[in-house]
Scaffold this motif. Structure first.
Motif, PDB file in Angstrom:
ATOM      1  N   ALA A 175       0.798  -1.129   0.038  1.00  0.00           N
ATOM      2  CA  ALA A 175      -0.101  -0.094   0.133  1.00  0.00           C
ATOM      3  C   ALA A 175       0.787   1.238  -0.083  1.00  0.00           C
ATOM      4  O   ALA A 175       2.056   1.247   0.248  1.00  0.00           O
ATOM      5  N   VAL A 176       0.393   2.424  -0.436  1.00  0.00           N
ATOM      6  CA  VAL A 176       1.013   3.593  -0.368  1.00  0.00           C
ATOM      7  C   VAL A 176       0.195   4.659   0.331  1.00  0.00           C
ATOM      8  O   VAL A 176      -1.207   4.475  -0.045  1.00  0.00           O
ATOM      9  N   TYR A 177       0.468   5.374   1.309  1.00  0.00           N
ATOM     10  CA  TYR A 177      -0.166   6.423   1.744  1.00  0.00           C
ATOM     11  C   TYR A 177       0.801   7.965   1.685  1.00  0.00           C
ATOM     12  O   TYR A 177       2.064   7.681   1.481  1.00  0.00           O
ATOM     13  N   VAL A 178      -0.262   8.752   1.627  1.00  0.00           N
ATOM     14  CA  VAL A 178       0.371  10.209   1.385  1.00  0.00           C
ATOM     15  C   VAL A 178      -0.086  11.038   2.328  1.00  0.00           C
ATOM     16  O   VAL A 178      -1.366  11.081   2.697  1.00  0.00           O
ATOM     17  N   PHE A 179       0.784  11.894   3.010  1.00  0.00           N
ATOM     18  CA  PHE A 179       0.256  13.100   3.815  1.00  0.00           C
ATOM     19  C   PHE A 179       0.934  14.314   3.622  1.00  0.00           C
ATOM     20  O   PHE A 179       1.848  14.271   2.959  1.00  0.00           O
ATOM     21  N   GLN A 180       0.039  15.330   4.147  1.00  0.00           N
ATOM     22  CA  GLN A 180       0.624  16.846   3.637  1.00  0.00           C
ATOM     23  C   GLN A 180       1.289  17.446   5.101  1.00  0.00           C
ATOM     24  O   GLN A 180       0.975  17.192   6.080  1.00  0.00           O
ATOM     25  N   ILE A 181       2.492  18.355   4.587  1.00  0.00           N
ATOM     26  CA  ILE A 181       2.860  19.072   5.655  1.00  0.00           C
ATOM     27  C   ILE A 181       2.694  20.363   5.044  1.00  0.00           C
ATOM     28  O   ILE A 181       3.424  20.797   4.239  1.00  0.00           O
ATOM     29  N   PRO A 182       1.900  21.303   5.541  1.00  0.00           N
ATOM     30  CA  PRO A 182       1.674  22.534   4.920  1.00  0.00           C
ATOM     31  C   PRO A 182       3.089  23.669   4.730  1.00  0.00           C
ATOM     32  O   PRO A 182       3.083  24.215   4.006  1.00  0.00           O
ATOM     33  N   THR A 183       3.860  23.342   5.697  1.00  0.00           N
ATOM     34  CA  THR A 183       5.004  24.174   5.606  1.00  0.00           C
ATOM     35  C   THR A 183       6.153  23.611   6.484  1.00  0.00           C
ATOM     36  O   THR A 183       6.121  22.818   7.473  1.00  0.00           O
ATOM     37  N   LEU A 184       7.230  23.743   5.795  1.00  0.00           N
ATOM     38  CA  LEU A 184       8.489  23.147   6.384  1.00  0.00           C
ATOM     39  C   LEU A 184       9.257  24.223   6.679  1.00  0.00           C
ATOM     40  O   LEU A 184       9.932  24.948   5.946  1.00  0.00           O
ATOM     41  N   PRO A 185       9.246  24.673   8.141  1.00  0.00           N
ATOM     42  CA  PRO A 185       9.952  25.825   8.531  1.00  0.00           C
ATOM     43  C   PRO A 185      11.345  25.837   8.253  1.00  0.00           C
ATOM     44  O   PRO A 185      12.007  24.877   8.102  1.00  0.00           O
ATOM     45  N   PRO A 186      12.033  26.933   8.090  1.00  0.00           N
ATOM     46  CA  PRO A 186      13.646  27.148   8.107  1.00  0.00           C
ATOM     47  C   PRO A 186      14.282  26.313   9.210  1.00  0.00           C
ATOM     48  O   PRO A 186      14.002  26.563  10.153  1.00  0.00           O
ATOM     49  N   CYS A 187      15.363  25.653   8.412  1.00  0.00           N
ATOM     50  CA  CYS A 187      16.258  25.348   9.623  1.00  0.00           C
ATOM     51  C   CYS A 187      15.853  24.480  10.680  1.00  0.00           C
ATOM     52  O   CYS A 187      15.751  24.520  11.747  1.00  0.00           O
ATOM     53  N   SER A 188      14.835  23.335  10.217  1.00  0.00           N
ATOM     54  CA  SER A 188      14.032  22.598  11.186  1.00  0.00           C
ATOM     55  C   SER A 188      14.134  21.136  10.710  1.00  0.00           C
ATOM     56  O   SER A 188      14.280  20.943   9.555  1.00  0.00           O
ATOM     57  N   GLU A 189      13.563  20.329  11.654  1.00  0.00           N
ATOM     58  CA  GLU A 189      13.396  18.961  11.463  1.00  0.00           C
ATOM     59  C   GLU A 189      12.207  18.498  11.994  1.00  0.00           C
ATOM     60  O   GLU A 189      11.819  18.831  13.273  1.00  0.00           O
ATOM     61  N   LEU A 190      11.497  17.960  11.307  1.00  0.00           N
ATOM     62  CA  LEU A 190      10.153  17.401  11.716  1.00  0.00           C
ATOM     63  C   LEU A 190      10.142  15.916  11.776  1.00  0.00           C
ATOM     64  O   LEU A 190      10.892  15.171  11.008  1.00  0.00           O
ATOM     65  N   SER A 191       9.878  15.377  12.957  1.00  0.00           N
ATOM     66  CA  SER A 191      10.008  13.925  13.265  1.00  0.00           C
ATOM     67  C   SER A 191       8.735  13.457  13.563  1.00  0.00           C
ATOM     68  O   SER A 191       8.062  13.970  14.396  1.00  0.00           O
TER      69      SER A 191
END
Length: 166
Positions: free
Chosen positions: A78-94
């Motif tokens: 299966a394949v799943y897709v999700f959205q991240i509206p903004t990737l802030p500068p100099c940051s890591e989303l975990s």
């Protein structure tokens, strides 16, 4: 004879002038491509080796935000897709695997139920150019895939160390 010799010399000089001009043009084109990719090359995603209980990481090492990001995750067949509206500068989303859940009608799925991987990251850079990154390549695209919006809860952490353009 001198006129012929002069002509040969002029022809050789013209040839080398054309070669130098071509090299300069190629250098300018390479510089423009590098400048276009400057932000995009600093945005990436990966999963921890033990993804069944690991994390998904999305990192923006540029001083500019990126928008309209989507991450495509492959799980078994299966394949799943999700959205991240903004990737802030100099940051890591975990995101912890257990926190990434999908629902489709009555079907519910959580990533902590199996082995998964991040297959594709699409995003728009600060200039409005859309990019896609796979494990093998980074390339410009004309448009991002339309997806059903899923906005997971994630932790944003400022990056330590180098962040910016040199």
């Amino acid at each position: 004879m001198a006129a012929i010799g002069g002509l040969v010399f002029t022809g050789v000089a013209t040839y080398y002038g054309a070669v130098v001009s071509r090299q300069q043009l190629d250098q300018v084109k390479g510089d423009q491509e590098h400048e276009e990719q400057q932000q995009a090359s600093r945005i990436t995603t990966w999963t921890d080796p033990d993804a069944s209980d690991g994390k998904l990481h999305v990192v923006n090492r540029s001083p500019d935000p990126a928008t309209s990001a989507s991450v495509t995750i492959g799980v078994e067949r299966a394949v799943y897709v999700f959205q991240i509206p903004t990737l802030p500068p100099c940051s890591e989303l975990s995101l912890q695997a257990k926190d990434i859940r999908f629902a489709h009608g009555t079907y519910r799925f959580s990533l902590d139920a199996g082995v998964w991987r991040a297959d594709l990251l699409q995003f728009t850079d600060a200039t409005g150019q859309t990019w896609q990154r796979t494990p093998e390549a980074l390339e410009k695209i004309d448009f991002a895939a339309s997806v059903v919006p899923y906005f997971p809860q994630f932790k944003v952490t400022p990056l330590d160390g180098e962040c910016g353009y040199t």
